[in-house]
Design a protein around this motif. Structure first.
Motif, mmCIF file in Angstrom:
data_model
loop_
_atom_site.group_PDB
_atom_site.id
_atom_site.type_symbol
_atom_site.label_atom_id
_atom_site.label_comp_id
_atom_site.label_asym_id
_atom_site.label_seq_id
_atom_site.Cartn_x
_atom_site.Cartn_y
_atom_site.Cartn_z
ATOM 1 N N ILE A 28 -6.692 -4.945 -5.131
ATOM 2 C CA ILE A 28 -5.671 -5.444 -4.187
ATOM 3 C C ILE A 28 -5.591 -6.976 -4.217
ATOM 4 N N ILE A 55 -0.396 -0.261 7.617
ATOM 5 C CA ILE A 55 -1.858 -0.221 7.741
ATOM 6 C C ILE A 55 -2.426 0.415 6.473
ATOM 7 N N GLY A 56 -3.612 0.032 6.115
ATOM 8 C CA GLY A 56 -4.284 0.519 4.903
ATOM 9 C C GLY A 56 -4.972 -0.675 4.295
ATOM 10 N N GLY A 98 0.591 0.382 0.661
ATOM 11 C CA GLY A 98 -0.140 1.321 -0.187
ATOM 12 C C GLY A 98 0.768 2.509 -0.491
ATOM 13 N N ASP A 99 0.303 3.364 -1.423
ATOM 14 C CA ASP A 99 1.126 4.529 -1.774
ATOM 15 C C ASP A 99 1.250 5.484 -0.592
ATOM 16 N N GLY A 100 0.193 5.588 0.227
ATOM 17 C CA GLY A 100 0.263 6.450 1.406
ATOM 18 C C GLY A 100 1.238 5.873 2.424
ATOM 19 N N ASP A 101 1.103 4.597 2.664
ATOM 20 C CA ASP A 101 1.947 3.881 3.615
ATOM 21 C C ASP A 101 3.434 3.994 3.219
ATOM 22 N N ILE A 105 3.817 8.816 5.148
ATOM 23 C CA ILE A 105 4.456 8.645 6.458
ATOM 24 C C ILE A 105 5.680 7.727 6.387
ATOM 25 N N ASN A 127 -2.875 3.126 -5.640
ATOM 26 C CA ASN A 127 -4.236 3.481 -6.073
ATOM 27 C C ASN A 127 -4.438 4.995 -6.005
ATOM 28 N N ILE A 129 -4.415 7.181 -3.685
ATOM 29 C CA ILE A 129 -5.310 7.744 -2.668
ATOM 30 C C ILE A 129 -5.129 6.993 -1.349
ATOM 31 N N GLY A 131 -7.088 4.857 0.606
ATOM 32 C CA GLY A 131 -8.361 4.146 0.438
ATOM 33 C C GLY A 131 -9.061 3.887 1.764
ATOM 34 N N MET A 132 -8.335 3.300 2.704
ATOM 35 C CA MET A 132 -8.965 2.817 3.939
ATOM 36 C C MET A 132 -9.642 3.932 4.741
ATOM 37 N N THR A 133 -9.032 5.116 4.728
ATOM 38 C CA THR A 133 -9.546 6.179 5.604
ATOM 39 C C THR A 133 -10.501 7.137 4.889
HETATM 40 C C1 LIG Z 1 0.534 6.721 12.210
HETATM 41 C C2 LIG Z 1 -0.797 6.633 11.544
HETATM 42 N N1 LIG Z 1 -1.277 7.680 10.834
HETATM 43 C C3 LIG Z 1 -2.454 7.590 10.207
HETATM 44 C C4 LIG Z 1 -3.184 6.441 10.286
HETATM 45 C C5 LIG Z 1 -4.519 6.356 9.606
HETATM 46 N N2 LIG Z 1 -4.450 5.617 8.380
HETATM 47 C C6 LIG Z 1 -4.754 4.306 8.316
HETATM 48 S S1 LIG Z 1 -4.665 3.692 6.763
HETATM 49 C C7 LIG Z 1 -4.213 5.217 6.160
HETATM 50 C C8 LIG Z 1 -3.969 5.478 4.700
HETATM 51 C C9 LIG Z 1 -3.973 4.294 3.845
HETATM 52 O O1 LIG Z 1 -3.618 4.658 2.544
HETATM 53 P P1 LIG Z 1 -2.602 3.798 1.708
HETATM 54 O O2 LIG Z 1 -1.394 3.497 2.488
HETATM 55 O O3 LIG Z 1 -2.408 4.467 0.396
HETATM 56 O O4 LIG Z 1 -3.363 2.408 1.535
HETATM 57 P P2 LIG Z 1 -4.772 2.025 0.894
HETATM 58 O O5 LIG Z 1 -5.757 2.037 2.019
HETATM 59 O O6 LIG Z 1 -5.083 3.028 -0.173
HETATM 60 O O7 LIG Z 1 -4.526 0.674 0.342
HETATM 61 C C10 LIG Z 1 -4.118 6.153 7.178
HETATM 62 C C11 LIG Z 1 -3.762 7.574 6.965
HETATM 63 C C12 LIG Z 1 -2.668 5.364 11.029
HETATM 64 N N3 LIG Z 1 -3.309 4.193 11.097
HETATM 65 N N4 LIG Z 1 -1.486 5.484 11.648
#
Ligand SMILES: Cc1ncc(C[n+]2csc(CCOP(=O)(O)OP(=O)(O)O)c2C)c(N)n1
Ligand code: SF4
Length: 290
Positions: A28, A55-56, A98-101, A105, A127, A129, A131-133
């Motif tokens: 990162i 967040i992430g 992030g890819d999850g962000d 959602i 990445n 995945i 990562g943070m959680t």
């Molecule tokens: C609305 C909500 N759902 C779930 C979470 C928990 N949460 C925090 S970071 C994260 C996932 C991070 O993954 P990504 O966006 O891929 O970023 P990375 O950490 O891999 O850089 C989740 C599910 C949250 N903070 N808020």
């Protein structure tokens, strides 16, 4: 080189938020360095730039950067960024996710920001995945790979970030990896210069969760994989489709010109102003009184 002479120091909140939270060896920070170099080369004033994240681990980047910054809720970075851009159109708004962000959602915001062609730059640090959680699978986790929520292997196919962006309406779409740091900053520079919704997929890795669960070795090993499994667009064009499908293809994948959301919106305002009354304008229907 003394600390203060390094380009990055002019753009970091070195006295407030460091040391950073990222694991040693994480990619990162390389994306953050690439973003700083791109902005420095364009010559943007720090006050004219806004960096927004959700967040992430990737979402932590604006905390360290000394621009106008917003660290918003998970998945909602593009929604906040859209509001910011409409309220302050002169700002260069850069969204780091992030890819999850971006695609779990935030997937809905992502496709609609692209469809509307909001004049922003979205950098997705992929990445593969959460990562943070702790390594839950994300929309880009490849089939059969292990995650905390898929201990026997993942059964869902991944979203191809760039192809999704193109289909949804983005004007500029590019991909590189954290191994190719200089290429990455050139692509980010092009994306920031582009008018319209521009996307850069920065392929990275998470050696402490995904890497460990899939026995992929250290950060250096995962970095080496990015080198060995990626090809430039020019090289990819010479490959058979099945060979190409196995590679991370790097470069500018899509670049078109079309009016962005604000340009079209301002035209509507001008047309409305030119009419005798708002009601008359509405009666005239699409295209106003032209
Ligand atoms: C609305 C909500 N759902 C779930 C979470 C928990 N949460 C925090 S970071 C994260 C996932 C991070 O993954 P990504 O966006 O891929 O970023 P990375 O950490 O891999 O850089 C989740 C599910 C949250 N903070 N808020
Ligand atoms: S958990 Fe993974 S993505 Fe997060 S900082 Fe560590 S290596 Fe990077």
């Amino acid at each position: 080189m003394a600390k203060s002479e390094h380009t990055a120091y002019a753009y970091l909140r070195t006295t407030k938020k460091f040391p950073n939270i990222w694991c040693a060896g994480c990619g990162i920070g390389i994306v953050m360095g690439a973003l700083i170099r791109a902005i420095d080369r364009i010559g943007l004033d720090k006050d004219d730039v806004a960096v927004v994240s959700g967040i992430g681990c990737s979402g932590r980047m604006p905390v360290y950067l000394d621009f106008n910054t917003m660290h918003t809720t998970h998945g909602r970075a593009l929604a906040f960024a859209t509001g910011l851009k409409l309220a302050q159109p002169k700002l260069h708004v850069i969204v780091v996710m992030g890819d999850g962000d971006a695609l779990a959602i935030g997937g809905n915001h992502f496709i609609h920001a692209a469809r509307r062609n909001i004049n922003l730059t979205a950098i997705v640090i992929n990445n593969a995945i959460y990562g943070m959680t702790g390594g839950q699978y994300s929309p880009t986790t490849p089939l059969e790979m292990r995650a905390a929520t898929a201990p026997y292997g993942h059964v869902e196919p991944p979203f191809p970030i760039c192809e999704l962006s193109i289909a949804a309406g983005a004007t500029f779409v590019a991909r590189s990896t954290v191994y190719h740091a200089i290429e990455l900053d050139k692509l980010i520079e092009k994306a920031i210069r582009k008018v319209g919704f521009s996307v850069v997929e920065a392929v990275s890795y998470c050696h402490t969760t995904y890497g460990r669960m899939n026995k992929m070795g250290s950060a250096v090993d995962m970095m080496r994989m990015l080198k060995e499994h990626s090809v430039s667009l020019a090289a990819a064009e010479k490959l058979m489709p099945e060979e190409r499908a196995m590679k991370i293809v790097r470069g500018v994948l899509h670049d078109v010109d079309k009016p962005d959301y604000m340009t079209l919106y301002n035209q509507v305002i001008e047309r409305a102003k030119a009419t005798i009354s708002g009601k008359e304008f509405l009666r005239a229907g699409p295209g106003g009184l032209e």
